[in-house]
Write a protein that holds these residues in place. Structure first.
Motif, mmCIF file in Angstrom:
data_model
loop_
_atom_site.group_PDB
_atom_site.id
_atom_site.type_symbol
_atom_site.label_atom_id
_atom_site.label_comp_id
_atom_site.label_asym_id
_atom_site.label_seq_id
_atom_site.Cartn_x
_atom_site.Cartn_y
_atom_site.Cartn_z
ATOM 1 N N PRO A 1 75.975 9.170 8.389
ATOM 2 C CA PRO A 1 74.900 8.281 9.013
ATOM 3 C C PRO A 1 74.645 8.995 10.527
ATOM 4 N N GLY A 2 73.902 8.370 11.453
ATOM 5 C CA GLY A 2 73.852 8.757 12.725
ATOM 6 C C GLY A 2 72.311 9.697 12.516
ATOM 7 N N ASP A 3 72.506 10.777 13.740
ATOM 8 C CA ASP A 3 71.648 11.923 14.035
ATOM 9 C C ASP A 3 71.434 13.341 12.554
ATOM 10 N N SER A 4 70.824 13.397 12.421
ATOM 11 C CA SER A 4 71.226 14.707 11.304
ATOM 12 C C SER A 4 70.973 16.266 11.974
ATOM 13 N N LYS A 5 71.640 17.037 10.591
ATOM 14 C CA LYS A 5 71.722 18.403 11.680
ATOM 15 C C LYS A 5 70.987 18.741 12.801
ATOM 16 N N ALA A 6 69.241 18.815 11.940
ATOM 17 C CA ALA A 6 68.118 19.386 12.313
ATOM 18 C C ALA A 6 67.926 18.452 14.195
ATOM 19 N N MET A 7 68.498 16.652 14.167
ATOM 20 C CA MET A 7 67.691 16.147 15.090
ATOM 21 C C MET A 7 68.797 16.695 16.035
ATOM 22 N N ARG B 1 68.097 18.389 20.008
ATOM 23 C CA ARG B 1 68.404 17.538 21.060
ATOM 24 C C ARG B 1 69.176 18.573 21.486
ATOM 25 N N ALA B 2 70.065 19.677 21.241
ATOM 26 C CA ALA B 2 70.589 20.688 22.187
ATOM 27 C C ALA B 2 69.954 21.592 22.604
ATOM 28 N N ASP B 3 68.894 22.120 21.932
ATOM 29 C CA ASP B 3 67.786 23.192 22.276
ATOM 30 C C ASP B 3 67.064 22.635 23.433
ATOM 31 N N PHE B 4 66.627 21.399 23.341
ATOM 32 C CA PHE B 4 66.185 20.932 24.046
ATOM 33 C C PHE B 4 66.428 20.573 25.877
ATOM 34 N N LEU B 5 67.670 20.380 25.661
ATOM 35 C CA LEU B 5 68.256 19.928 27.107
ATOM 36 C C LEU B 5 69.032 21.048 27.602
ATOM 37 N N VAL C 1 78.979 15.549 16.837
ATOM 38 C CA VAL C 1 80.470 15.343 17.570
ATOM 39 C C VAL C 1 81.140 17.124 17.397
ATOM 40 N N LEU C 2 80.565 16.892 16.144
ATOM 41 C CA LEU C 2 81.344 18.675 15.861
ATOM 42 C C LEU C 2 80.066 19.477 17.137
ATOM 43 N N ALA C 3 79.217 19.462 16.975
ATOM 44 C CA ALA C 3 78.075 20.297 18.256
ATOM 45 C C ALA C 3 78.748 19.867 19.031
ATOM 46 N N GLN D 1 60.902 20.371 19.792
ATOM 47 C CA GLN D 1 62.093 19.720 20.184
ATOM 48 C C GLN D 1 61.866 18.384 20.805
ATOM 49 N N LEU D 2 61.948 17.847 21.435
ATOM 50 C CA LEU D 2 61.256 16.439 21.441
ATOM 51 C C LEU D 2 61.267 15.856 21.275
ATOM 52 N N LEU D 3 60.633 15.764 19.861
ATOM 53 C CA LEU D 3 59.889 14.900 18.429
ATOM 54 C C LEU D 3 60.822 14.634 17.769
ATOM 55 N N THR D 4 61.731 16.236 17.318
ATOM 56 C CA THR D 4 61.908 15.914 16.931
ATOM 57 C C THR D 4 63.658 15.149 16.539
#
Length: 281
Positions: free
Chosen positions: A58-64, A68-72, A133-135, A242-245
């Motif tokens: 559940p929740g955001d995938s590894k790719a998402m 997000r991490a790269d974009f932010l 959470v892992l990230a 990245q933003l779209l993903t």
């Protein structure tokens, strides 16, 4: 500058199976009924029972999460992170919960700001996405990181002074249960013009988003409300992807709409959000 800040992981957790208090020993959380939950090597604990999952992952995938991490990390949303941190810390909470923490960007900003003060702060964070959470846990050891759901928060009642819900899904009853008397719910939600330029690219029709509070006024009193608006220039195709993903628009847009966005080499978008504080009635 010498400060006297003391920031530490929150320890008042509850068993997701029977609600009993959990105690941490030898990297395992245990309740008196014998249920146990190991802390992963990255530093988080999974408190989302299998029977409470709506899907296998559940929740955001590894790719998402990675997008997000790269974009932010590019600093595009830093003005929002700074204002959010200032708003939370003005209330001088003794314990903070980030409910829907993602990969921890906003909470890390808050804790960095708290380090420069004389805060005495216990910190917890949860997300339903194991990958998020892992990230987060890999990057920061100042919080108790949990895989858990807002619909069943594994935290003791009336133990949180400030609860963050940033672009998240509020669960009113659970939020009220964990907040101390007088505790604050701090929310960030999209306003009418948020990412409007991206929406115009990916959708054939952009519907106006009406003004609406994210929680019921029967249960919550609006204490403060601030609209934060600024422009962000995305200089590369990678940043646009990245933003779209990282947004729900990845799934809401048609394949043609996604293709139009993914063909862009640069784009200026509007960040337009509401930053609000509530207290329980």
């Amino acid at each position: 500058m010498i400060t006297n800040s003391l920031i530490r992981p929150f320890m008042h957790l509850c068993c997701p199976l029977d609600g009993e208090p959990l105690t941490l020993a030898d990297k395992t959380w245990r309740c008196t009924s014998g249920h146990s939950f190991d802390v992963a090597k990255q530093g988080y604990v999974n408190l989302l029972p299998v029977q409470n999952k709506r899907s296998k992952d559940p929740g955001d995938s590894k790719a998402m999460v990675q997008a997000r991490a790269d974009f932010l990390a590019g600093g595009f949303y830093q003005p929002l992170a700074e204002e959010l941190a200032a708003t939370v810390l003005r209330g001088n909470p003794s314990a903070v919960l980030d409910a829907g923490c993602g990969e921890g960007y906003y909470l890390r900003h808050l804790l960095d700001a708290a380090e420069g003060s004389d805060c005495d702060l216990e910190v917890a964070a949860l997300d339903i996405s194991k990958w998020a959470v892992l990230a987060a846990a890999k990057q920061d050891k100042r919080a108790t990181w949990m895989v858990a759901s807002n619909s069943q928060i594994p935290i003791a009642a009336k133990s949180i002074g400030a609860l963050l819900c940033v672009f998240g899904f509020p669960v009113s009853g659970e939020f009220q249960r964990v907040l101390k008397p007088g505790g604050r719910l701090v929310m960030v939600d999209p306003a009418a013009d948020h990412l409007s330029e991206l929406k115009q690219v990916i959708y054939s029709e952009v519907k106006a988003k009406p003004y609406q509070l994210p929680v019921s006024t029967d249960a919550w009193e609006l204490v403060s409300e601030q609209r934060i608006t600024f422009s962000v220039h995305l200089p590369t195709n990678e940043a646009i992807r990245q933003l779209l993903t990282m947004t729900p628009h990845l799934y809401r847009a048609s394949s043609d709409g996604r293709a139009r966005a993914e063909a862009l080499t640069e784009l200026t978008v509007t960040v337009d959000v509401w930053l609000r504080e509530f207290t329980a009635r």
